[in-house]
Design a protein around this motif. Structure first.
Motif, PDB file in Angstrom:
ATOM      1  N   MET A 159       1.004  -1.270   0.068  1.00 41.34           N
ATOM      2  CA  MET A 159      -0.054  -0.070   0.162  1.00 41.34           C
ATOM      3  C   MET A 159       0.953   1.327  -0.063  1.00 41.34           C
ATOM      4  SD  MET A 159      -3.276   1.077   0.382  1.00 41.34           S
ATOM      5  CE  MET A 159      -4.136  -0.200   0.939  1.00 41.34           C
ATOM      6  N   LYS A 160       0.653   2.044  -0.960  1.00 47.09           N
ATOM      7  CA  LYS A 160       1.374   3.382  -0.934  1.00 47.09           C
ATOM      8  C   LYS A 160       1.186   4.160   0.257  1.00 47.09           C
ATOM      9  CE  LYS A 160       1.450   4.229  -6.045  1.00 47.09           C
ATOM     10  NZ  LYS A 160       1.047   5.390  -7.006  1.00 47.09           N
ATOM     11  N   GLN A 161       2.124   4.858   0.556  1.00 48.23           N
ATOM     12  CA  GLN A 161       1.829   6.170   1.879  1.00 48.23           C
ATOM     13  C   GLN A 161       1.981   7.306   1.395  1.00 48.23           C
ATOM     14  OE1 GLN A 161       1.165   4.811   4.933  1.00 48.23           O
ATOM     15  NE2 GLN A 161       1.153   2.853   4.119  1.00 48.23           N
ATOM     16  N   PHE A 162       0.893   8.272   1.678  1.00 43.22           N
ATOM     17  CA  PHE A 162       0.864   9.380   1.456  1.00 43.22           C
ATOM     18  C   PHE A 162       1.053  10.471   2.591  1.00 43.22           C
ATOM     19  CE2 PHE A 162      -1.422   7.475  -1.874  1.00 43.22           C
ATOM     20  CZ  PHE A 162      -0.894   7.916  -3.186  1.00 43.22           C
ATOM     21  N   THR A 163       1.572  11.623   2.398  1.00 42.23           N
ATOM     22  CA  THR A 163       1.899  12.506   3.778  1.00 42.23           C
ATOM     23  C   THR A 163       0.572  13.120   3.950  1.00 42.23           C
ATOM     24  OG1 THR A 163       2.834  14.197   2.192  1.00 42.23           O
ATOM     25  CG2 THR A 163       4.190  12.917   3.369  1.00 42.23           C
ATOM     26  N   TYR A 194      -7.127   7.431  -1.644  1.00 44.39           N
ATOM     27  CA  TYR A 194      -6.377   6.262  -2.496  1.00 44.39           C
ATOM     28  C   TYR A 194      -6.741   5.044  -1.795  1.00 44.39           C
ATOM     29  CZ  TYR A 194      -2.464   3.434  -3.945  1.00 44.39           C
ATOM     30  OH  TYR A 194      -1.756   2.335  -4.377  1.00 44.39           O
ATOM     31  N   GLU A 195      -6.760   4.863  -0.449  1.00 41.00           N
ATOM     32  CA  GLU A 195      -7.133   3.617   0.034  1.00 41.00           C
ATOM     33  C   GLU A 195      -8.417   3.201  -0.414  1.00 41.00           C
ATOM     34  OE1 GLU A 195      -6.465   3.289   4.229  1.00 41.00           O
ATOM     35  OE2 GLU A 195      -4.272   3.692   3.824  1.00 41.00           O
ATOM     36  N   GLN A 246      -4.109   9.903   1.443  1.00 37.20           N
ATOM     37  CA  GLN A 246      -4.195   8.654   1.862  1.00 37.20           C
ATOM     38  C   GLN A 246      -5.636   7.956   1.791  1.00 37.20           C
ATOM     39  OE1 GLN A 246      -1.146   7.247   2.874  1.00 37.20           O
ATOM     40  NE2 GLN A 246      -2.158   5.134   2.878  1.00 37.20           N
ATOM     41  N   GLN A 247      -6.595   8.656   2.403  1.00 39.11           N
ATOM     42  CA  GLN A 247      -7.966   8.263   2.441  1.00 39.11           C
ATOM     43  C   GLN A 247      -8.594   7.912   1.152  1.00 39.11           C
ATOM     44  OE1 GLN A 247      -9.646  11.137   5.257  1.00 39.11           O
ATOM     45  NE2 GLN A 247     -11.067   9.663   5.536  1.00 39.11           N
TER      46      GLN A 247
END
Lengths: 266, 266
Positions: free
Chosen positions: A1-5, A13-14, A10-11
């Protein structure tokens, strides 16, 4: 899973990943507060220019927020790693103007000449309405928004013509006046309503029988308030009869990384 | 006759002079396009602080645009050479809450302890409505705007309490939505409407019998739209019963040198 700052990125994308894995298959109203959602229309390139012109001529019902490159299913200006073939909870497939199926994925239908259009959605102002104490009834009752075909003609462009589809939310007159002010700030989410009051005046015969979505309770002292809806292209496609057109299912939208407020005015 | 470099300042000055000479004695709606008009309330100083607080608590019905010095009948922030004793086409005189007379001049009633209040007026947005193709019916029919007592309570302050007075202009729902957007820009002229649709919902029984002003035609497909009105203090004064209070006659306003657009937002 990619991580965003950014927690919002993040929400979004998820949620798109969850939709892609078909874990989320329902309506998207109220999900990821603050992120714009989009209506989807996918057409072959030889229909795309006319549809682009149709959107230009009908900016209230069809507020364009993104157009893909020909053949590309990415939509980089609207979000990280969007795949238009997978990232909508439910697709409708229209052939020659008729809806022939609904499905969760369109990978095997994708063509090298397809162009994807994303139009703003009234869900973008629902958050602002809720924050103002004007929570839309469809959110209160946890159902899809009521949508209706009307007799309000769109401005035709090329082979595209037909009537406007609207969403309906009931409010008291005092609340409706505030809702008009609030939604005016969101022109890319259909902006202010088109109509309030008499459904018959815009060709709607029965508010308890929406053409798309669910019926909601209308309380004593409330009037129905009608906003233009990004399902309008689906009514228009039934007239234009392109060999193939793929759309989102009403209420099941593309989640973008754009903030509702990014495209707000004032 | 004084000469001004600005044509608007010349026009407003000359109209006030004409009113002072009692050559113009009628309603002021539509006169000197672009200049704000004001509702007038004149009270003895020992009632003025409470009325100031009342206006602060009720900014939609009582949008203050000017307050005189105690005992002064000039209003320099609102216009050149204004004399509050002469420059309104018709005055109402209330004693102990009862209207006892209407007159064209109040020089002999002026007291050293009087304070004059000027409140914005919906006539300020009528020009903007007309320019948008939404000419108010009262202007089309060349009559005074319809005004009604309602059951919408104001927020009390000291001895002042009572219900809001509204103006009514009929529009189709589509026009009303645009009128809401346009009038929202003019908070000092009462801003957006308070209500539309059912008159009974706000305590009005008969639209053809306004409490002040004239009745106007309501056409098929139109709904009445109601804005707060600067005649509200006159309803409140009937309750508060100050020994003396002088107001303008509804529709016959103070002409100011302020531009409607000076106090507009957006």
């Amino acid at each position: 899973m990619k991580q965003f700052t950014s927690p919002l990125l993040q929400q979004t994308y998820e949620l798109r990943q969850s939709i892609r894995r078909k874990e989320h298959t329902g309506v998207t109203s109220g999900l990821v507060e603050g992120a714009m959602q989009g209506n989807v229309v996918i057409l072959p390139a030889d229909w795309a220019n006319e549809f682009l012109l149709f959107c230009q001529k009908n900016p209230v019902s069809c507020p364009l927020i993104g157009v893909s490159e020909i053949g590309s299913f990415a939509m980089p200006e609207l979000g990280n790693d969007i795949d238009m073939r997978h990232d909508i909870p439910e697709y409708y497939v229209y052939r020659n103007g008729e809806k022939v199926e609904s499905r969760s994925d369109i990978e095997d239908l994708w063509q090298d000449d397809m162009v994807a259009f994303v139009l703003g959605c009234s869900f973008s102002f629902e958050n602002a309405l809720s924050k103002a104490g004007l929570t839309p009834r469809n959110i209160e009752e946890d159902v899809n928004v009521s949508m209706f075909d009307t007799n309000i003609a769109t401005t035709p462009a090329g082979r595209f013509f037909g009537n406007t589809v609207v969403t309906m939310r009931p409010y008291t007159p005092k609340e409706a006046i505030r809702a008009i002010q609030i939604t005016t700030r969101f022109p890319k989410a259909h902006g202010a309503p088109l109509h309030f009051g008499s459904p018959e005046a815009i060709g709607i015969s029965d508010l308890s029988e929406p053409n798309y979505g669910d019926a909601v309770t209308i309380k004593e002292g409330e009037v129905p308030v009608f906003w233009a809806c990004g399902v309008t292209p689906q009514a228009v496609i039934r007239n234009a009869k392109p060999p193939i057109c793929i759309t989102h299912a009403p209420g099941k939208m593309l989640i973008t990384d754009i903030l509702d407020t990014d495209l707000a005015v004032f």
